[in-house]
Motif scaffolding. Structure first.
Motif, PDB file in Angstrom:
ATOM      1  N   GLN C 156       0.846  -1.195   0.000  1.00 52.60           N
ATOM      2  CA  GLN C 156       0.000   0.000   0.000  1.00 52.60           C
ATOM      3  C   GLN C 156       0.879   1.242   0.000  1.00 52.60           C
ATOM      4  N   GLY C 158      -0.256   5.306   0.407  1.00 50.08           N
ATOM      5  CA  GLY C 158      -1.400   6.216   0.526  1.00 50.08           C
ATOM      6  C   GLY C 158      -2.687   5.476   0.195  1.00 50.08           C
ATOM      7  N   ALA C 201       3.583  10.651   1.655  1.00 52.65           N
ATOM      8  CA  ALA C 201       2.678   9.528   1.901  1.00 52.65           C
ATOM      9  C   ALA C 201       3.386   8.385   2.622  1.00 52.65           C
ATOM     10  N   GLY C 202       2.593   7.623   3.344  1.00 61.86           N
ATOM     11  CA  GLY C 202       3.087   6.421   4.005  1.00 61.86           C
ATOM     12  C   GLY C 202       2.602   5.180   3.293  1.00 61.86           C
ATOM     13  N   GLY C 203       2.748   4.027   3.935  1.00 59.36           N
ATOM     14  CA  GLY C 203       2.267   2.823   3.287  1.00 59.36           C
ATOM     15  C   GLY C 203       2.672   1.562   4.030  1.00 59.36           C
ATOM     16  N   ILE C 204       2.396   0.453   3.393  1.00 63.60           N
ATOM     17  CA  ILE C 204       2.619  -0.861   4.009  1.00 63.60           C
ATOM     18  C   ILE C 204       3.514  -1.715   3.112  1.00 63.60           C
ATOM     19  N   ASN C 280       4.256  -8.083   7.856  1.00 60.37           N
ATOM     20  CA  ASN C 280       3.947  -6.756   7.323  1.00 60.37           C
ATOM     21  C   ASN C 280       4.535  -5.655   8.188  1.00 60.37           C
ATOM     22  N   LEU C 281       4.803  -4.536   7.542  1.00 60.41           N
ATOM     23  CA  LEU C 281       5.338  -3.361   8.226  1.00 60.41           C
ATOM     24  C   LEU C 281       4.592  -2.133   7.758  1.00 60.41           C
ATOM     25  N   VAL C 282       4.483  -1.160   8.624  1.00 59.06           N
ATOM     26  CA  VAL C 282       3.916   0.114   8.184  1.00 59.06           C
ATOM     27  C   VAL C 282       4.966   1.213   8.348  1.00 59.06           C
ATOM     28  N   PHE C 283       5.011   2.090   7.356  1.00 57.63           N
ATOM     29  CA  PHE C 283       5.910   3.247   7.417  1.00 57.63           C
ATOM     30  C   PHE C 283       5.076   4.509   7.322  1.00 57.63           C
ATOM     31  N   LYS C 284       5.457   5.478   8.138  1.00 54.31           N
ATOM     32  CA  LYS C 284       4.688   6.729   8.102  1.00 54.31           C
ATOM     33  C   LYS C 284       5.197   7.625   6.967  1.00 54.31           C
TER      34      LYS C 284
END
Lengths: 333, 333, 333, 333
Positions: C156, C158, C201-204, C280-284
């Motif tokens: 992902q 945004g 934007a961030g994402g996964i 999974n990881l999320v980044f801002k």
């Protein structure tokens, strides 16, 4: 096989083979905001360098430290400090004959037994050249404990023994780190003789530490004496360590000890007691002898050059334990 | 202040004060599926226990090990093994007079300097009783390296020195761990005399290790000699360690060394070379002397009881390094 | 404050500020005798480098790795491998205005709170540039576990989400590490738009690991999921980690789980079970927005460049645990 | 395989299988002179214990902590604190049928893959019962940071989600750690229903920490978020961790973040900034379902009991980092 880091809080990680691109050290755990003086660091490295005196090997290593990180506007950032020294004067082909030779008392055969592969040039990672990374670490350790005075000196080389130990840390240690002018000349003459004959010699180093804070050392395994012992026995050619009276304790009865607090070498129960710390080390004679030792770039004795290295390791141990104990300062009554 | 763990892969964490509820050890890193024999463990503990011989303190500590975890159907699970020994015979009030007394050469004053608070009874955490946790650890370490033979013995007590070192590990060490019948009797007599006079004595221990695999020890800081030195200097009353020829190396010229591989004590470059490992330790005389030493529950000399402890620490170091090296076995040519 | 080492057996120590002399890494614990290909390492670094694609920052960092130690005749020696990358294109004066500015969501104010002093240029040690040392570490980790395939991709950015996850590791990830051609074009367009507006934007990120040996992970604290979580949360801008079904587990009842072994993400009880590992990881979104983000050398989104870094950290964790488990191989039935 | 220690300065080592003799913990690195209240410790353990509420398993474990060392006259000595809890209500034969059964989602098969041998009774070392050792560690960690307030609560169980997060730490969390009376009743009813059906449920936990000092966390690997992530992912059944906005960051554009400092969860660059720390965890539904779950001694949901464990691990991480940072306090300007 990781074994190239030392310390818990003031932690050095060293790298480099004697004939690779560079040797170096990463210092992690340095406090921020401390002034750094590159000239002071160079002086320490020069003390360790060969070619300082005629009894030393003729290799002219420049040993110029290059700081890669951790310092900004001459102050420590609190981030890891990486310092490297390029290998510039290697003459690697001098060592071609060693490719299939395993010298006794060197790490040659054991390196093969352990890794199955080695860099035969100049001892590779097992070269005493590795110790310059420790000297760099020791310089930074000293910045953490500026009041602590560390003073190492030669107590014996081959048949020559120091009769009168130095009274304090201001006594001049001369050209080869012997705090006695007569013995200095005798040893220089003896070592020149060794060099000419292809002979080599061992000896004993004494270390005195003043103004070490009390309370350093962590029972039961990380006692100050235990970490000092490990630091010293990790040095090439070092084969023994003793604290205070050391092996003379075997001859002392209890009644002869109890009134001599200086016998304990500045620690009780493995914790510094605020008194002068005193310990001894023994180094064996270099294994390279005969024709090779005459022609090659080899010292007939490691002791003159080992002094700044021993001081560096001492400072590293004490700075580390100082930080470890500082974490608990606010809980003391 | 954490300092109560030792080892990287075979890791022991010890706890307990001499007059608290219990002492114990947690062993993390034990392989799974290894048979455990509680009787063998008890024998090791009995070797360390007081009251085995008339020269020992009269305390009758049962030292019964209780296994709390890590073993199922007499086999190791690979999970942490916790073993405790209750303190059953404490007579804590014997020590009331020590509450405000700081004995020289003990951890009494340094404990206050470090922690600001202490358990004065019987030395607290600094008591030699702490070492039974090491003996337990050593038993399990030995299960990892069953082919390695570790044999420690007394080489000197006060004025008595062993003239003929034992030829191999089968030589009987007698009642007090001296592999010589005459010297055994002389030392027993001497120590009984010490006890009667309120005197105490120090001495030297020798350790021989056979069948240690080659390739153990991790340059440049975790050399085998360095980790052995730390292990030994972490022992109460131990004030010196030397490998191979040790401090005699100061007197040996290079030409006298090169043909004597046994001088190196079984390692070169800090890595085991597959030969017999040999090292020495010195222990100081107990600091408690005079009337207290006569009446109290104090040994006049720690050496007879220190032997199984030294063997335990040796096995712990070797088992740890054996596992460290084993991680890389599959990459060897 | 030491915190710049990661791993127990395959251990990396990193150093360097974004505008200092160099960044680098020391790798300790590398097996000996493994072939090294500098070109492969450069490819990994190039994947991480800016300027690969128009959506990336315009900085033209060369990022040429220089190997200082640990390698001889293109093979690993088993000694520490030090690799540095010079900072050549710093334009430090671009950052003069930041000297007294503390940007929200950056380490600016916290660095002052922690150290009392900082290198304000380009984030200093907190710069994402630090991660190139991890990529170097990851290259060497991969040599230890050549059969393990690590494949990370963007799930992902945004508002754009990947509908069909890739079937296997051979699926092309296109210009910006999205394994879907349509989404790739949409995201490029979206990020160009962000760049023009000064938006971010961030994402996964999703990670798949195949052929990981079973049995890796050390209960109870060094479980594989725990060490992966630490590795990922140590990345700049990473704010979340989940294994297998992750936060969707909150909605699954037990009856919905038990027949879906793939939900567990390749581990049970924190130990790898030999199946595909998935997390999974999320980044801002980068905190720098507005005019500065338009003109400066800033990415509008970290995800395209973060993929090789995530893969590197994954390989480092698995290689470390592979060596840890290997130490016990000879004891398995 | 050592993996049973956590922390650098405040370090816990845990041991014990669910059906062995005892579980326990050794805490190394505790400051000296701190008052200990055994009743407070018992309260913490009771919060974790089963049988507190009808939705919990019917096992009546007494969980009485026994302190073996490290405390004298109700004060910490600075020496290791060992605490054990006997296993008294094991009914090991209930598990005979599991000897050859490997339950999905449990450590059963992976334990065999890793160790080749296991204690099948009640999960052995992989049992959630292991976590009581963490609760004991958390009690002592809390004594080091008495001003820090840690408050965890249930945010979701299966289909039930908390709508209004608690305003502060004084909000009552009711019988099952949900700070909302209505949701509490709904969840109790739902879980009773689950129990009757042999069903199980997962959910989400939220954690709030107030008064955490600024400056905690060690770049670049031991960031506070990284060590919290590891601590949480080391918990049985925990499959995800996120800090601040967590996975919602994927949907936030930079412009939506910059004015919301609370989104960062109390840290920037992985270092605490002095604001409220906020993070989330997800736990999966227990794998045991069907008839076994109805009759057996199994919780249909781990979340109600997991709250004190999560708080304990949070305190352990913060106390450890507090001590780590304290070591450098004297160097701050």
């Amino acid at each position: 096989m990781p074994g190239n880091s030392f310390g818990q809080f003031f932690k050095i990680t060293t790298f480099g083979e004697s004939h690779g691109e560079a040797l170096g050290v990463v210092i992690d755990g340095m406090p921020a905001g401390i002034n750094v003086n590159l000239e002071d660091l160079k002086i320490e490295l020069k003390r360790r360098a060969p070619g300082q005196h005629q009894v030393h090997t003729a290799r002219q290593e420049a040993d110029l430290p290059e700081i890669l990180s951790g310092i900004f506007e001459n102050k420590t950032l609190g981030t890891p400090i990486a310092v490297i020294v390029r290998n510039t004067n290697q003459r690697s082909h001098d060592y071609d004959s060693l490719k299939e030779t395993y010298r006794p008392g060197h790490a040659d055969i054991t390196t093969i037994l352990k890794y199955g592969f080695r860099d035969h040039r100049g001892g590779g990672r097992a070269s005493a050249r590795e110790t310059l990374a420790r000297v760099i670490g020791g310089y930074f350790a000293g910045l953490i404990i500026p009041k602590v005075s560390t003073y190492a000196y030669i107590q014996q080389v081959g048949p020559y023994k120091l009769v009168n130990p130095p009274k304090d840390h201001s006594v001049d240690r001369g050209e080869i780190n012997i705090p006695d002018e007569n013995m200095t000349q005798e040893v220089i003459s003896f070592l020149n003789d060794c060099k000419n004959k292809g002979e080599s010699a061992g000896g004993i180093v004494a270390v005195s530490v003043k103004n070490c804070p009390a309370g350093l050392g962590e029972p039961v395994f990380d006692k100050l004496k235990a970490d000092l012992a490990k630091a010293m026995l990790s040095l090439p050619a070092c084969n023994g360590f003793s604290i205070g009276e050391g092996f003379r304790f075997a001859d002392h009865l209890g009644s002869q000890i109890s009134s001599h607090s200086e016998f304990f070498g500045g620690m009780e129960g493995g914790i510094s007691n605020g008194e002068e710390i005193h310990f001894n080390l023994v180094f064996k004679a270099p294994s390279t002898i005969g024709e090779k030792a005459k022609n090659g770039r080899h010292d007939p004795c490691v002791l003159p050059r080992v002094i700044p290295i021993v001081e560096a390791m001492t400072k590293i141990v004490i700075a580390d334990h100082f930080l470890r104990q500082s974490a608990y300062d606010s809980f003391l009554p």
